[in-house]
Write an enzyme that holds these catalytic residues in place. Sequence first.
Site, PDB file in Angstrom:
ATOM      1  N   GLU A 281       8.817  72.416  10.171  1.00 13.38           N
ATOM      2  CA  GLU A 281       7.728  72.443  11.156  1.00 13.38           C
ATOM      3  C   GLU A 281       7.328  73.841  11.584  1.00 13.38           C
ATOM      4  OE1 GLU A 281       8.270  70.372  14.940  1.00 13.38           O
ATOM      5  OE2 GLU A 281      10.387  70.887  14.949  1.00 13.38           O
TER       6      GLU A 281
ATOM      7  N   ARG B 249       0.610  72.055  24.651  1.00 16.18           N
ATOM      8  CA  ARG B 249       0.250  70.642  24.457  1.00 16.18           C
ATOM      9  C   ARG B 249      -0.871  70.466  23.435  1.00 16.18           C
ATOM     10  NH1 ARG B 249       2.133  67.395  28.550  1.00 16.18           N
ATOM     11  NH2 ARG B 249       0.542  65.857  28.014  1.00 16.18           N
TER      12      ARG B 249
ATOM     13  N   ASN C  77      -7.190  63.704  28.520  1.00  6.00           N
ATOM     14  CA  ASN C  77      -6.041  63.674  27.615  1.00  6.00           C
ATOM     15  C   ASN C  77      -5.742  62.215  27.333  1.00  6.00           C
ATOM     16  OD1 ASN C  77      -3.598  64.004  26.251  1.00  6.00           O
ATOM     17  ND2 ASN C  77      -2.423  64.156  28.158  1.00  6.00           N
ATOM     18  N   GLY C  78      -5.803  61.811  26.070  1.00  4.74           N
ATOM     19  CA  GLY C  78      -5.552  60.412  25.710  1.00  4.74           C
ATOM     20  C   GLY C  78      -6.554  59.975  24.668  1.00  4.74           C
TER      21      GLY C  78
ATOM     22  N   CYS D 174      -3.032  66.890  24.745  1.00  2.01           N
ATOM     23  CA  CYS D 174      -3.970  67.862  25.289  1.00  2.01           C
ATOM     24  C   CYS D 174      -3.443  68.200  26.678  1.00  2.01           C
ATOM     25  CB  CYS D 174      -5.367  67.272  25.435  1.00  2.01           C
ATOM     26  SG  CYS D 174      -6.102  66.817  23.864  1.00  2.01           S
TER      27      CYS D 174
ATOM     28  N   TRP E  39      -5.795  69.253  21.436  1.00  2.83           N
ATOM     29  CA  TRP E  39      -5.228  68.952  20.119  1.00  2.83           C
ATOM     30  C   TRP E  39      -6.121  67.857  19.559  1.00  2.83           C
ATOM     31  CZ3 TRP E  39      -3.057  64.730  17.526  1.00  2.83           C
ATOM     32  CH2 TRP E  39      -2.292  65.034  16.391  1.00  2.83           C
TER      33      TRP E  39
ATOM     34  N   LYS F 127      13.363  71.075  11.537  1.00  3.30           N
ATOM     35  CA  LYS F 127      13.173  72.364  12.219  1.00  3.30           C
ATOM     36  C   LYS F 127      12.580  73.387  11.263  1.00  3.30           C
ATOM     37  CE  LYS F 127      13.329  71.713  15.364  1.00  3.30           C
ATOM     38  NZ  LYS F 127      13.439  70.630  16.283  1.00  3.30           N
TER      39      LYS F 127
ATOM     40  N   GLU G 175      17.660  66.805  11.165  1.00  4.92           N
ATOM     41  CA  GLU G 175      17.120  67.690  12.195  1.00  4.92           C
ATOM     42  C   GLU G 175      16.940  69.114  11.665  1.00  4.92           C
ATOM     43  OE1 GLU G 175      15.595  67.327  14.733  1.00  4.92           O
ATOM     44  OE2 GLU G 175      15.768  69.150  15.902  1.00  4.92           O
TER      45      GLU G 175
ATOM     46  N   HIS H 214      20.678  59.855  -7.024  1.00  8.55           N
ATOM     47  CA  HIS H 214      19.926  58.664  -7.420  1.00  8.55           C
ATOM     48  C   HIS H 214      18.444  58.970  -7.628  1.00  8.55           C
ATOM     49  CE1 HIS H 214      23.396  56.098  -7.037  1.00  8.55           C
ATOM     50  NE2 HIS H 214      23.673  56.708  -5.895  1.00  8.55           N
TER      51      HIS H 214
ATOM     52  N   LYS I  67       2.986  69.517  21.362  1.00 10.18           N
ATOM     53  CA  LYS I  67       4.306  69.230  21.921  1.00 10.18           C
ATOM     54  C   LYS I  67       4.530  67.750  22.161  1.00 10.18           C
ATOM     55  CE  LYS I  67       8.266  70.398  23.687  1.00 10.18           C
ATOM     56  NZ  LYS I  67       9.300  70.727  22.691  1.00 10.18           N
TER      57      LYS I  67
END
Length: 604
Positions: free
Chosen positions: A485, A27, A100-101, A2, A74, A482, A478, A501, A599
Amino acid sequence: MCGIVGYTGKRPAAPILIDGLGRLEYRGYDSSGIAVSDGKKVNVIKAKGRLFELEKRISGASPEGFCGIGHTRWATHGKPSDENSHPHYSRDKSFAVVHNGIIENYLDLREFLTERGFTFRSETDTEIVAMLLEYYYNGNMLETIIKMRNKIKGSYALGILHENENGVFYAMRKDSPLVIGLGENENFIASDIPAVLPYTRRFIIPDEQEVAVISPDGVTVYNRNREQVNKQITVSDLSADAAEKDGFAHFMLKEIYEQPGAIKKTVHDRITPDGIKLDRIKLDGKKIRKIFIAACGSAYHAGAVGKYFIEKYARIETEIDLASEFRYRDPIVGDDCLTVIISQSGETADSLAALREAKRLKSRVLAIVNVVDSIIAREADDVLYTRAGPEIAVATTKGYTTQLAALYLLGLKLARDRETIPQSEYDGITSAVEKLPELLSAFIDEVNPAAQYLAGKYYPANDAYFIGRGADWSAALEGALKLKEISYIHAEAYAAGELKHGTISLIEKNSLVIGIAADPALREKTLSNIKEVRSRGAAVIGVTDSPDAIKAECDELMVLPATHPALTPVFTAAALQLFAYYVAAARGGDIDKPRNLAKSVTVE
Ligand code: M6R
């Protein structure tokens, strides 16, 4: 997770809070709100949805006052809604709080307060803080805040406003980021520096559990023992437009283009004629028995590239862990180990916990971090900054490639210490690293049209499989992250040899496979895996620096430039970032703020 912001001064607070929230929206962006004190009472306005919903709500009815706090959320506890948005009032509305937390013991505290007659308006953990403040309030804010602080467990950056405190607000942090900006007759708080850079460059960073009293004329900070402490002022050298799009359609595209410059800053003064100089870090490769790398998401993928590099050139056994696993798996770590924590934000909760676990086990900890003075940077024994500058897009680009650059430097330094690298090989790689920025800049321009063309052709895909071997597999991880997301296409990365396999049963006509064959030592092997999927009908995009070697087995190619083979993951990353970007654009995704993400992930 947040973003929080606060202001007190001579100017109307609301527009400054909204402006700061705009720069913090990356954020968290499912709701936002502000609280402004007019000297008599605290007025809260909040709205579910993006910041523009809040702006619509306050247009024409902006709360008046010169002191306030704001939040962009968030969701963790409670769905995105008006009620669950911050700021949260106390029962009698005398207090408003942004947070935030996570307050870990909020259920116990909710019970504690319910038994004392409190009722709640939201499902959040944060509301507990506002209610506790009201419960303990005795006219002395410092005492009240300390009593509340002693009751809560968890992580927090808090902004606190009270109706009796004309022009003054309070802030406190533990395990969550918070900076205090110092202006002329005005002062600020924010979750990060760029949020208030247009107003000031002078900052102080409160230590864990310190309480800051913020008024227009000054900031007073008290430590855990309620003693006033003198804080060091740092002056930021970030440019004021660091958090602006600069003419690009999205921050992600801007940040893709910033990679050459960011890598240059990361490496330029660290490669010297006398070897690799990692700032003031004192590491002796000869004394390290084993390396652990712990990180999350893309930082973990960077670590996976680093593992191959360090093992190949420095010959030190290197284990790579997801930080969320490392912290609980009881790893066999000791004082002869080096633990490397990689984090762009420097505040990822699992990475921080992994750092603390490694320290508890007596390992030396080196953090590879972008955000200066972030919690991970402060708690590590040594820090190697990646110097990428603020990264705003949720999907990391320059954050990731500068981590690769830092890991190359670390590997080269360790290899030199241990004398495990021939001089000619060392010279070849260092010279290739020095040339990376220029080569990457030309490559990004060159591959951009190819990425747009391929995105135009393949954007309707439902699934995508990224395959490669060795460091190409790390690059595949990666590339897949990308794409998924930001485009929401289901994408998976596999070690190319592993596909047969089980997962190859998913391959059918027109399945999209991105085959990365950049490592010359493994190219033939990957090529045979490309043939396996092609013969089952897959459409293959080959990513390689040797097109002639694989083009017969690919439908399309992305051609990487000639460089040292160890450095190809940087170019693969740039090519796949652009591919993901244009696919997401074609599908109409919210590229900089993909759904459900934020983020920095400051919760477990
Ligand atoms: O700030 P950190 O590097 O610790 O973040 C780790 C991950 O959360 C991050 O890399 C995430 O995977 C990105 N969204 C990927 O683009």
